[in-house]
Structures are given as structure tokens and as C-alpha cells.
Design a protein around this motif. Structure first.
Motif, PDB file in Angstrom:
ATOM      1  N   LEU A   1       0.936  -1.373  -0.133  1.00  0.00           N
ATOM      2  CA  LEU A   1       0.179   0.011  -0.058  1.00  0.00           C
ATOM      3  C   LEU A   1       0.475   1.303   0.194  1.00  0.00           C
ATOM      4  CD1 LEU A   1      -2.432  -1.162   2.871  1.00  0.00           C
ATOM      5  CD2 LEU A   1      -3.007  -0.146   0.098  1.00  0.00           C
ATOM      6  N   SER A   2       1.456   1.260   0.942  1.00  0.00           N
ATOM      7  CA  SER A   2       3.570   2.759   1.324  1.00  0.00           C
ATOM      8  C   SER A   2       3.620   2.973  -0.850  1.00  0.00           C
ATOM      9  CB  SER A   2       3.659   2.699   2.364  1.00  0.00           C
ATOM     10  OG  SER A   2       4.672   1.229   1.693  1.00  0.00           O
ATOM     11  N   ARG A   3       3.764   1.414  -1.235  1.00  0.00           N
ATOM     12  CA  ARG A   3       4.305   1.608  -2.824  1.00  0.00           C
ATOM     13  C   ARG A   3       3.041   1.942  -4.270  1.00  0.00           C
ATOM     14  NH1 ARG A   3       9.953   3.480  -3.033  1.00  0.00           N
ATOM     15  NH2 ARG A   3      10.870   2.436  -1.636  1.00  0.00           N
ATOM     16  N   HIS A   4       1.808   2.326  -3.256  1.00  0.00           N
ATOM     17  CA  HIS A   4       0.890   2.849  -4.100  1.00  0.00           C
ATOM     18  C   HIS A   4       0.543   1.606  -5.199  1.00  0.00           C
ATOM     19  CE1 HIS A   4       1.274   6.349  -2.855  1.00  0.00           C
ATOM     20  NE2 HIS A   4       2.130   6.832  -3.332  1.00  0.00           N
ATOM     21  N   GLY A   5       0.644   0.125  -5.034  1.00  0.00           N
ATOM     22  CA  GLY A   5       0.499  -1.172  -5.776  1.00  0.00           C
ATOM     23  C   GLY A   5       1.448  -1.559  -6.806  1.00  0.00           C
ATOM     24  N   GLN A   6       2.863  -0.947  -6.363  1.00  0.00           N
ATOM     25  CA  GLN A   6       3.579  -1.466  -7.260  1.00  0.00           C
ATOM     26  C   GLN A   6       4.532  -2.510  -6.577  1.00  0.00           C
ATOM     27  OE1 GLN A   6       6.821   2.403  -7.334  1.00  0.00           O
ATOM     28  NE2 GLN A   6       4.776   3.394  -8.030  1.00  0.00           N
ATOM     29  N   TRP A   7       4.794  -3.205  -8.007  1.00  0.00           N
ATOM     30  CA  TRP A   7       5.022  -4.365  -7.266  1.00  0.00           C
ATOM     31  C   TRP A   7       6.603  -4.326  -6.555  1.00  0.00           C
ATOM     32  CZ3 TRP A   7       1.455  -7.624  -5.880  1.00  0.00           C
ATOM     33  CH2 TRP A   7       0.020  -7.948  -5.971  1.00  0.00           C
ATOM     34  N   ASP A   8       6.797  -4.215  -7.946  1.00  0.00           N
ATOM     35  CA  ASP A   8       9.039  -4.692  -8.035  1.00  0.00           C
ATOM     36  C   ASP A   8       9.513  -3.612  -6.061  1.00  0.00           C
ATOM     37  OD1 ASP A   8       8.153  -6.183 -10.068  1.00  0.00           O
ATOM     38  OD2 ASP A   8       9.669  -4.417 -11.404  1.00  0.00           O
ATOM     39  N   ALA A   9       8.767  -2.254  -6.894  1.00  0.00           N
ATOM     40  CA  ALA A   9       9.325  -1.673  -5.788  1.00  0.00           C
ATOM     41  C   ALA A   9       8.819  -2.564  -3.645  1.00  0.00           C
ATOM     42  CB  ALA A   9       8.443  -0.299  -5.450  1.00  0.00           C
ATOM     43  N   ALA A  10       7.182  -2.576  -3.753  1.00  0.00           N
ATOM     44  CA  ALA A  10       7.216  -3.440  -2.633  1.00  0.00           C
ATOM     45  C   ALA A  10       8.153  -4.292  -2.504  1.00  0.00           C
ATOM     46  CB  ALA A  10       5.993  -2.856  -2.597  1.00  0.00           C
ATOM     47  N   ALA A  11       8.318  -5.298  -3.695  1.00  0.00           N
ATOM     48  CA  ALA A  11       9.036  -6.312  -3.031  1.00  0.00           C
ATOM     49  C   ALA A  11      10.520  -5.834  -2.306  1.00  0.00           C
ATOM     50  CB  ALA A  11       9.214  -7.241  -4.408  1.00  0.00           C
ATOM     51  N   ALA A  12      11.094  -5.516  -3.535  1.00  0.00           N
ATOM     52  CA  ALA A  12      12.868  -4.634  -2.294  1.00  0.00           C
ATOM     53  C   ALA A  12      12.693  -4.515  -1.178  1.00  0.00           C
ATOM     54  CB  ALA A  12      13.056  -3.339  -3.644  1.00  0.00           C
ATOM     55  N   ASP A  13      11.463  -3.421  -0.861  1.00  0.00           N
ATOM     56  CA  ASP A  13      11.391  -2.999   0.522  1.00  0.00           C
ATOM     57  C   ASP A  13      11.917  -4.148   1.179  1.00  0.00           C
ATOM     58  OD1 ASP A  13      11.397  -0.242  -0.064  1.00  0.00           O
ATOM     59  OD2 ASP A  13       8.835  -0.431   0.087  1.00  0.00           O
ATOM     60  N   LEU A  14      10.796  -5.108   0.701  1.00  0.00           N
ATOM     61  CA  LEU A  14      11.001  -6.656   1.944  1.00  0.00           C
ATOM     62  C   LEU A  14      11.685  -7.367   1.668  1.00  0.00           C
ATOM     63  CD1 LEU A  14       6.235  -7.238   1.430  1.00  0.00           C
ATOM     64  CD2 LEU A  14       7.150  -6.273   3.315  1.00  0.00           C
ATOM     65  N   GLY A  15      12.426  -7.683   0.703  1.00  0.00           N
ATOM     66  CA  GLY A  15      13.826  -8.403   0.782  1.00  0.00           C
ATOM     67  C   GLY A  15      13.262  -9.581  -0.167  1.00  0.00           C
ATOM     68  N   VAL A  16      11.380 -10.019  -1.116  1.00  0.00           N
ATOM     69  CA  VAL A  16      11.698 -10.957  -1.264  1.00  0.00           C
ATOM     70  C   VAL A  16      11.559 -10.272  -3.319  1.00  0.00           C
ATOM     71  CG1 VAL A  16      10.365 -11.164   0.737  1.00  0.00           C
ATOM     72  CG2 VAL A  16       9.083 -10.491  -1.312  1.00  0.00           C
ATOM     73  N   HIS A  17      10.782 -11.937  -3.880  1.00  0.00           N
ATOM     74  CA  HIS A  17      10.636 -11.760  -5.063  1.00  0.00           C
ATOM     75  C   HIS A  17       8.917 -10.945  -5.245  1.00  0.00           C
ATOM     76  CE1 HIS A  17      10.237 -13.101  -9.108  1.00  0.00           C
ATOM     77  NE2 HIS A  17      11.321 -13.203  -9.415  1.00  0.00           N
ATOM     78  N   ARG A  18       9.100 -10.939  -6.593  1.00  0.00           N
ATOM     79  CA  ARG A  18       7.718  -9.959  -6.258  1.00  0.00           C
ATOM     80  C   ARG A  18       6.627 -10.746  -6.668  1.00  0.00           C
ATOM     81  NH1 ARG A  18      10.922  -9.359 -11.694  1.00  0.00           N
ATOM     82  NH2 ARG A  18       9.292 -10.513 -13.150  1.00  0.00           N
ATOM     83  N   HIS A  19       7.163 -12.462  -6.843  1.00  0.00           N
ATOM     84  CA  HIS A  19       6.140 -13.488  -7.425  1.00  0.00           C
ATOM     85  C   HIS A  19       5.791 -13.980  -5.761  1.00  0.00           C
ATOM     86  CE1 HIS A  19       6.219 -13.644 -11.921  1.00  0.00           C
ATOM     87  NE2 HIS A  19       7.876 -14.402 -11.720  1.00  0.00           N
ATOM     88  N   THR A  20       6.260 -13.573  -4.936  1.00  0.00           N
ATOM     89  CA  THR A  20       6.030 -13.573  -3.065  1.00  0.00           C
ATOM     90  C   THR A  20       4.965 -13.152  -3.169  1.00  0.00           C
ATOM     91  OG1 THR A  20       8.182 -14.978  -3.066  1.00  0.00           O
ATOM     92  CG2 THR A  20       7.230 -14.440  -0.984  1.00  0.00           C
ATOM     93  N   LEU A  21       4.952 -11.951  -3.076  1.00  0.00           N
ATOM     94  CA  LEU A  21       4.530 -10.297  -2.795  1.00  0.00           C
ATOM     95  C   LEU A  21       3.330 -10.604  -3.511  1.00  0.00           C
ATOM     96  CD1 LEU A  21       4.293  -8.072  -1.461  1.00  0.00           C
ATOM     97  CD2 LEU A  21       4.635  -6.709  -2.712  1.00  0.00           C
ATOM     98  N   ARG A  22       3.119 -11.235  -4.548  1.00  0.00           N
ATOM     99  CA  ARG A  22       1.889 -11.758  -5.438  1.00  0.00           C
ATOM    100  C   ARG A  22       1.126 -12.503  -4.852  1.00  0.00           C
ATOM    101  NH1 ARG A  22       0.574  -9.501 -10.243  1.00  0.00           N
ATOM    102  NH2 ARG A  22       2.857  -7.995 -11.598  1.00  0.00           N
ATOM    103  N   TYR A  23       2.209 -13.360  -4.203  1.00  0.00           N
ATOM    104  CA  TYR A  23       0.883 -14.474  -3.853  1.00  0.00           C
ATOM    105  C   TYR A  23       0.366 -14.446  -2.142  1.00  0.00           C
ATOM    106  CZ  TYR A  23       0.364 -18.692  -0.560  1.00  0.00           C
ATOM    107  OH  TYR A  23       0.108 -19.698  -0.239  1.00  0.00           O
ATOM    108  N   ARG A  24       1.043 -13.596  -1.732  1.00  0.00           N
ATOM    109  CA  ARG A  24       0.449 -13.033  -0.165  1.00  0.00           C
ATOM    110  C   ARG A  24      -0.566 -11.899  -0.513  1.00  0.00           C
ATOM    111  NH1 ARG A  24       6.859 -11.441   2.646  1.00  0.00           N
ATOM    112  NH2 ARG A  24       7.285 -13.346   3.205  1.00  0.00           N
ATOM    113  N   MET A  25      -0.652 -10.875  -1.771  1.00  0.00           N
ATOM    114  CA  MET A  25      -2.112 -10.381  -1.972  1.00  0.00           C
ATOM    115  C   MET A  25      -2.966 -11.014  -1.797  1.00  0.00           C
ATOM    116  SD  MET A  25      -0.341  -7.098  -0.511  1.00  0.00           S
ATOM    117  CE  MET A  25       0.065  -8.377   0.765  1.00  0.00           C
TER     118      MET A  25
END
Length: 524
Positions: A465-489
């Protein structure tokens, strides 16, 4: 002035002669009393001229006369008149020496002067002095009444009172501020007595107190006849007030009390007119409101003003706040529209004026006195203040003041301005208990999921939410792959049963996260 020993000695008929205490003949004489008791002190009040023939006195004994004179002086006897040619052809030397040693005036009364003549002379002088005092008092009353009826304010009345008491006089409002003083130099002296006036204000009227220092003696008198004093009068003199001066002060207190009561009645009529003006403004009829306001409130409507709404736990709180604002407006010549509405009061006051400043100062002093922690004292007031507005925007200003009042209540503050809400952040409002309950309910399932070690959905949602739905930027903040983040969402959507594509859902989730963060420090 009352008779003195000197005036009796100068009386051509009495023919009195001073035998001791010549330097104390200015002593006032309150009465003349004849007594042949060996110890007349128990029957004395002080200030008497004691008349004796020494029938029962050992007048030739030095020790006996020293004890006798010492007792008389200690009782405040003004002097002793000794009749010669009755029991003694001359005043015994023992009595003369004792009187001289003690500094007690001793007068020789010739045989041809009866004690009754002295008593009549003292009585006549006292009656004449009382008559002069009453006459001077009535004259002062006439002058003060004339000044009060002139309608030019209290300045002339105070000037005449100061002249009558040979001192100074000052008038205070209910807040302890000096409204007028005479002579002009007395204003600074009167201002130093504000704490004493404030203490007097808390006592039921009428009340009085004497204060002072090395400069003068000051008497404070409350004005008003109701539950609360409506002001105070101070009079400063070099000595205690005499009879004539007392008449003048009592007359001034009565006249100023009547003037205050008349002002309160006038304020009631003005208040009813103000209520009609306010109703028209709230109904969107500024032209009609101006016509009704006339000269009384017309000036207020010609410039930007503020609308404030105040609530109090008890009437005492309203009294102090409204009287403080009224006094400030009166001193600066500002118009002030004040309308009670049940348990609260609505006020229109000039933007940037002294009344609004007085309200802010009152609120600041209340906040400084003690944090209320959600509770209120009987004298506490809660105020909501609108942004500056004009006649056509009073309805909006009313809503602004209500909103600010609501926030002031929640925050435990005495005053909140609407401009604070508009210029600040919405985040402080999330501290409300209802918002916290909403946030807990919305996010509980995610927190329960994370607590079982099945992932970090809350942190992932916050980053996304803080990255306004930008997958790559949010995944980088978390230190995970963007596919992992997509799964979590997707898991978030499944658990909550709501779509993250909905902007309202995203907004509610973000506010819920912020509310949870705001509560965390308090719960830690």
C-alpha cells in the motif's frame, strides 16, 4: 473632626488648665465620664476624659498614683480632669508626677466649672462632628448620584469619590481587570491588587476586605447582590475611613451595583436581539440580519469574524469565560454577539480581536492548570473555534466550530481551532476508540494468520500500500521476490474476502494500519 483635649482646653467657658501631657492634647475625646472608683478601668471603653475629685484615691501616695495612672493609660483613657477645691485645693504632686511620667494628659478643673459642663461640651462637639459627617455624606451621595445618572461611565463618579475620601478609587470587572481609576496615577496602583480582587470575587456578594502596604490602606468592596460578584470597588486612603468618607463609599457601592444590574438587564435585551441576528445568519439571510443588527452588531458583520461554540460542565464555567470575553470586548470597544443555546453558548467575535484573544488565554490557563484526562471540573469549558468568515458563511462556520468542539472534547483540550484540523494531519483523529475498534476488526484475521507463523501478510500489505501497488518496489522493500509478494496479496484478499482492486478497500486498509500504529505506543 471629633473633639480633642486641645479643643476643650481652648473652650472659653470651661477654663481648663494643662498640668501634664501637654504634648498629647491632640488626642480625640470620645466621651467625658466622672468616676470616683479606685479602679474605673473595667467600666471604660477607651478614649474617655475621666473626671475625678479623688474622693477614694490616695492621691498623695506616689506609688498608688503610679499604679492608678498606669492602669488608665493602658486602658486608652484620653486624659484625666481633676477638680480642685473639692477634696484638694491643688492637684497632688504625686498625681502630677505620675501623669507626666506616663505621658497621660492631666487637666485642672476649677471649682466653678461643674463636671456636667464638661460633659455637655464634649457631647455637643461630638454631635456637631456627627452632623457635619452626615451632611458631608449626603452631599457626597448627591454628587455621586448626579455623576451616575449622567451616563458618562464610571470615571466621573470615581473622580468625585476620590475627592471626598482624599485618596483614590478604582473599578474592577469580574476578571479583576481595572476598568477605570481616579486620579489617573491610581491605575497602576490598582492593577497590583488584581489577585486580591480575584479572591474577593469567589466570596458571596456583598463582601469586603482591607488590604494594603506601606503606601496606603485599601478597602475592597464587591459589587452585586447575586450569587457572584459583578465587579469590585477599591478605595485607597492614608488612614481608616471616617464617618463622612464611609457614607461616600457606601453610596458609590450602591450606585455602581445598580449600574451593574441595569447593565445586566440591558445585556439580556441585547442577547435576545443577538439571538435573532444569529438565526437569520444561519438561515442564509445576511441582509435581513444586517437590518436587525443595526448599530449594535452591524460593525461586527462588516469585517471578518469568528464563530465559537463553548460547552461547560456547570454554569460557573460559562460565567467566567463569557465575563472574561465581555470585559475584553468592552475595554477595546468591540461588538460581541453572545447567544446561550441550552448547555452551551454561541459567540460571534471579531477576528483578531481582544475577545477571541481573551478566550484563547482563558483556555490556555485552563489547560495549564491540570490535564483533565477525559474528565472535566465544574469550571472547565470546552471551545470549538471556526475559521474567519463573513455573514454569508455563518452556517459553514457553525459546522466548523462544532467539528472543532468535538475534537476538543476527544483530545481533552479546552480549545481547538478549525484551522488546526484543516492545516494538520488526519492521523491524530485515528486515536478515537471507535476507529481503533474498526481497525482491530478489519485486520484481526491477518494478525492471527501471521501469529501462526504462516507468513508476514500485515507487513507485506503495508509495504504494498505504501508503494501504491508497485510490485517491484514493494518487493524490494520487503527483500522478497515479486511473485512471493503477489502470492501474499492473494492470500490477503482470500482471508479478508475483499478485493484490493477496490480503491475504497485500499483506503480503509491503510487507515486501519495507521490506526493500529497510532495505538501501539500507548499499549506498549
Amino acid at each position: 473632626m471629633p473633639p480633642t483635649l486641645a479643643s476643650l482646653v481652648q473652650h472659653s467657658v470651661l477654663k481648663l488648665t494643662v498640668r501634664a501631657g501637654a504634648d498629647r492634647l491632640d488626642t480625640p475625646v470620645r466621651w467625658a465620664h466622672a468616676s470616683e472608683l479606685a479602679d474605673p478601668v473595667p467600666y471604660m471603653d477607651g478614649g474617655e476624659l475621666l473626671l475625678v475629685t479623688a474622693t477614694n484615691l490616695d492621691a498623695e501616695s506616689a506609688e498608688s498614683m503610679r499604679r492608678y495612672v498606669r492602669r488608665l493609660a493602658g486602658a486608652g483613657v484620653a486624659g484625666v480632669g481633676f477638680a480642685v477645691g473639692v477634696n484638694y485645693e491643688d492637684i497632688p504632686a504625686a498625681l502630677v508626677d505620675a501623669a507626666e511620667e506616663e505621658g497621660l494628659p492631666l487637666l485642672e478643673v476649677p471649682r466653678r466649672t461643674p463636671f456636667l459642663a464638661i460633659s455637655k461640651a464634649v457631647s455637643a462637639a461630638i454631635a456637631a462632628d456627627q452632623y457635619r459627617a452626615v451632611t458631608a455624606g449626603f452631599e457626597a451621595q448627591r454628587e455621586l448620584t448626579k455623576a451616575a445618572l449622567a451616563g458618562d461611565g464610571p470615571a466621573d463618579l470615581l473622580a468625585r469619590l476620590a475627592a471626598h475620601i482624599d485618596g483614590w478609587a478604582a473599578l474592577y470587572d469580574t476578571s479583576g481587570a481595572v476598568l477605570a481609576a481616579a486620579p489617573d496615577w491610581a491605575a497602576r496602583r490598582a492593577a497590583r491588587l488584581t489577585p486580591d480582587v480575584e479572591r474577593l470575587r469567589d466570596r458571596p456578594a456583598p463582601a469586603s476586605v482591607v488590604v494594603g502596604d506601606s503606601e496606603d490602606r485599601v478597602e475592597l468592596q464587591s459589587l452585586g447582590t447575586g450569587r457572584r460578584a459583578r465587579g469590585a470597588l477599591a478605595v485607597g486612603t492614608g488612614a481608616a475611613l471616617g464617618t463622612a468618607e464611609r457614607y461616600a463609599v457606601h453610596s458609590a457601592v450602591a450606585l455602581l451595583t445598580l449600574t451593574t444590574a441595569r447593565s445586566r438587564s440591558l445585556q439580556g435585551a441585547e442577547q435576545r436581539l443577538g439571538a435573532a441576528v444569529l438565526r437569520m445568519l444561519l438561515a442564509g439571510q445576511p441582509d435581513h440580519a444586517r437590518a436587525v443588527a443595526g448599530d449594535l452588531y452591524g460593525g461586527l458583520l462588516d469585517a471578518p469574524f469568528r464563530l465559537l461554540i463553548a460547552e461547560a460542565a456547570a454554569p460557573a464555567g460559562f460565567d467566567l469565560l463569557t465575563e472574561t470575553m465581555e470585559a475584553a470586548a468592552a475595554r477595546s470597544g468591540e461588538a460581541l454577539l453572545m447567544v446561550p443555546e441550552g448547555e452551551r453558548v454561541v459567540v460571534l467575535a471579531a477576528d483578531g480581536g481582544t475577545a477571541v484573544a481573551a478566550c484563547a488565554a482563558y483556555a490556555e490557563a485552563q489547560d495549564d492548570r491540570a490535564p483533565r484526562e477525559g474528565g472535566t471540573e465544574d469550571s472547565d469549558v470546552v471551545v470549538g473555534l471556526s475559521a474567519p468568515c463573513g455573514p454569508i458563511a455563518v452556517s459553514a462556520a457553525y459546522k466548523q466550530a462544532e467539528q472543532a468542539l468535538s475534537v476538543a472534547r476527544r483530545r481533552g483540550r479546552a480549545l481547538v481551532e478549525h484551522e488546526e484540523l484543516a492545516a494538520g494531519s488526519v492521523l491524530p483523529l485515528l486515536a478515537d476508540d471507535a476507529v481503533r475498534a474498526f481497525a482491530d476488526g478489519m485486520l484481526r484475521a491477518l494478525y492471527e494468520h501471521d501469529a501462526k507463523g504462516r507468513g508476514d501478510l500485515v507487513a507485506s500489505l503495508r509495504a504494498w500500500l505504501s508503494r501504491h501497488g508497485q510490485w517491484d518496489a514493494a518487493a524490494a522493500d520487503l527483500g522478497v521476490h515479486r511473485h512471493t509478494l503477489r502470492y501474499r496479496m492473494r492470500r490477503v484478499e482470500e482471508i479478508l474476502g475483499r478485493s484490493l482492486d477496490d480503491p475504497d478497500v485500499r483506503m480503509e486498509l491503510w487507515l486501519a494500519l495507521k490506526a493500529t500504529e497510532a495505538a501501539a505506543p500507548a499499549e506498549a
